[in-house]
Write a protein that holds these residues in place. Structure first.
Motif, short mmCIF file in Angstrom:
data_model
loop_
_atom_site.label_atom_id
_atom_site.label_comp_id
_atom_site.label_asym_id
_atom_site.label_seq_id
_atom_site.Cartn_x
_atom_site.Cartn_y
_atom_site.Cartn_z
N SER A 111 3.11 6.85 6.66
CA SER A 111 2.57 6.07 7.78
C SER A 111 2.55 4.58 7.44
O SER A 111 2.94 3.74 8.26
CB SER A 111 1.16 6.53 8.13
N PHE A 112 2.09 4.25 6.24
CA PHE A 112 2.06 2.86 5.83
C PHE A 112 3.48 2.29 5.70
O PHE A 112 3.73 1.14 6.07
CB PHE A 112 1.30 2.68 4.51
N GLY A 113 4.40 3.07 5.17
CA GLY A 113 5.78 2.61 5.02
C GLY A 113 6.45 2.36 6.36
O GLY A 113 7.11 1.33 6.55
N ALA A 114 6.27 3.28 7.30
CA ALA A 114 6.86 3.10 8.63
C ALA A 114 6.23 1.91 9.33
O ALA A 114 6.92 1.12 9.99
CB ALA A 114 6.67 4.37 9.45
N ALA A 115 4.92 1.75 9.19
CA ALA A 115 4.25 0.61 9.81
C ALA A 115 4.75 -0.71 9.21
O ALA A 115 4.93 -1.69 9.93
CB ALA A 115 2.74 0.73 9.61
N VAL B 34 0.84 -1.21 0.00
CA VAL B 34 0.00 0.00 0.00
C VAL B 34 0.87 1.25 0.00
O VAL B 34 0.57 2.23 -0.69
CB VAL B 34 -0.97 -0.01 1.21
N SER B 35 1.97 1.21 0.75
CA SER B 35 2.88 2.36 0.78
C SER B 35 3.46 2.65 -0.60
O SER B 35 3.53 3.82 -1.02
CB SER B 35 4.00 2.10 1.77
N VAL B 36 3.85 1.62 -1.33
CA VAL B 36 4.40 1.81 -2.68
C VAL B 36 3.33 2.37 -3.60
O VAL B 36 3.58 3.30 -4.39
CB VAL B 36 4.98 0.49 -3.22
N ILE C 188 9.35 -5.39 4.83
CA ILE C 188 10.37 -4.38 5.18
C ILE C 188 10.89 -3.71 3.91
O ILE C 188 11.03 -2.48 3.85
CB ILE C 188 11.51 -5.03 5.98
N SER C 189 11.14 -4.51 2.89
CA SER C 189 11.66 -3.97 1.62
C SER C 189 10.65 -3.05 0.95
O SER C 189 11.00 -1.95 0.49
CB SER C 189 12.03 -5.10 0.67
N CYS C 190 9.40 -3.49 0.88
CA CYS C 190 8.37 -2.66 0.25
C CYS C 190 8.12 -1.38 1.05
O CYS C 190 7.90 -0.32 0.47
CB CYS C 190 7.07 -3.45 0.10
N GLY C 191 8.13 -1.49 2.37
CA GLY C 191 7.94 -0.30 3.19
C GLY C 191 9.06 0.71 3.01
O GLY C 191 8.81 1.92 2.88
N GLY C 192 10.30 0.23 2.97
CA GLY C 192 11.43 1.14 2.73
C GLY C 192 11.39 1.76 1.35
O GLY C 192 11.68 2.95 1.18
N THR C 193 11.03 0.95 0.35
CA THR C 193 10.91 1.46 -1.01
C THR C 193 9.79 2.49 -1.10
O THR C 193 9.95 3.53 -1.76
CB THR C 193 10.65 0.31 -2.00
N GLY C 194 8.68 2.22 -0.45
CA GLY C 194 7.57 3.17 -0.43
C GLY C 194 7.96 4.49 0.21
O GLY C 194 7.60 5.57 -0.28
#
Length: 124
Positions: free
Chosen positions: A64-68, A30-32, A101-107
């Motif tokens: 918020s979604f990326g940090a979560a 969702v963050s991405v 973790i990877s998708c959140g950091g990329t987002g």
């Protein structure tokens, strides 16, 4: 136990996919996706004057979604590392946690990049 009327039973408990890992992956994806909205709305509305506001609002959501995703992924990995004796529940989903973790950091990175491009277009 041989020679007695008592028996010893070991129940097979199947591994369970970690809910933290699954939630981390969902939040990361969702963050991405929302980070693309940050860039598209920010760049598209830069001439109209509303691009900065739209990018800022979606930056909060995507951030918020990326940090979560990153936090839940780390907690998921921690949950997977904890071992318990055989009758206890075992968790699986290490790949899901790492992907979250990877998708959140990329987002988070895409969000900050989209916001920076938007601010450069709005200021100039």
């Amino acid at each position: 136990m041989p020679g007695t009327s008592f028996g010893l039973v070991h129940l097979e408990v199947r591994p369970v996919v970690s809910g933290l890992a699954v939630t981390a992956l969902i939040a990361g994806v969702v963050s991405v996706l929302v980070s693309f909205a940050v860039g598209c709305l920010g760049v598209g509305g830069a001439d109209g004057g509303w691009g900065g506001w739209a990018a800022g609002a979606f930056t909060l959501l995507s951030g918020s979604f990326g940090a979560a995703a990153v936090v839940l992924g780390l907690f998921g990995l921690r949950q997977l590392r904890q071992s318990a004796p055989p009758p206890a529940i075992r968790f699986t989903g290490r790949g899901l946690a790492i992907a979250g973790i990877s998708c959140g950091g990329t987002g988070l990175a895409l969000t900050l990049f989209g916001l920076a491009v938007t601010m450069l277009l709005v200021v100039s």
